[in-house]
Design an enzyme around this catalytic site. Sequence first.
Site, PDB file in Angstrom:
ATOM      1  N   CYS A  12       0.826  -1.207   0.000  1.00  0.00           N
ATOM      2  CA  CYS A  12       0.000   0.000   0.000  1.00  0.00           C
ATOM      3  C   CYS A  12       0.865   1.264   0.000  1.00  0.00           C
ATOM      4  O   CYS A  12       1.596   1.522   0.950  1.00  0.00           O
ATOM      5  CB  CYS A  12      -0.911  -0.048   1.232  1.00  0.00           C
ATOM      6  SG  CYS A  12      -1.765   1.486   1.604  1.00  0.00           S
ATOM      7  N   CYS A  15       0.058   3.715   2.841  1.00  0.00           N
ATOM      8  CA  CYS A  15       0.542   3.147   4.104  1.00  0.00           C
ATOM      9  C   CYS A  15       2.020   3.462   4.298  1.00  0.00           C
ATOM     10  O   CYS A  15       2.453   3.756   5.417  1.00  0.00           O
ATOM     11  CB  CYS A  15       0.322   1.637   4.147  1.00  0.00           C
ATOM     12  SG  CYS A  15      -1.413   1.140   4.088  1.00  0.00           S
TER      13      CYS A  15
END
Length: 81
Positions: A12, A15
Amino acid sequence: MKTVDYYTANWCGPCKTFKPIILELVSEGYNITLHDIDTERDLALTNRIQSVPTLVISENGEEVDRLVGVHTKQSVISKLS
């Protein structure tokens, strides 16, 4: 005291942007537990994680707030105060 479960994934992009902020908060003493949704799939499903990054903020074992996406350090701190 509020506790935080941080749901993330290695693949991600957002993230990767948010994780340094989370790690800084951990180093400052905030009670944040990191969870990888790929290795802790059942936990993510139980907590209805639909996208990452997600912060689930709890107080006395009950969810009181949820932040989805990347946030500033100060906005996370304000939710934990």
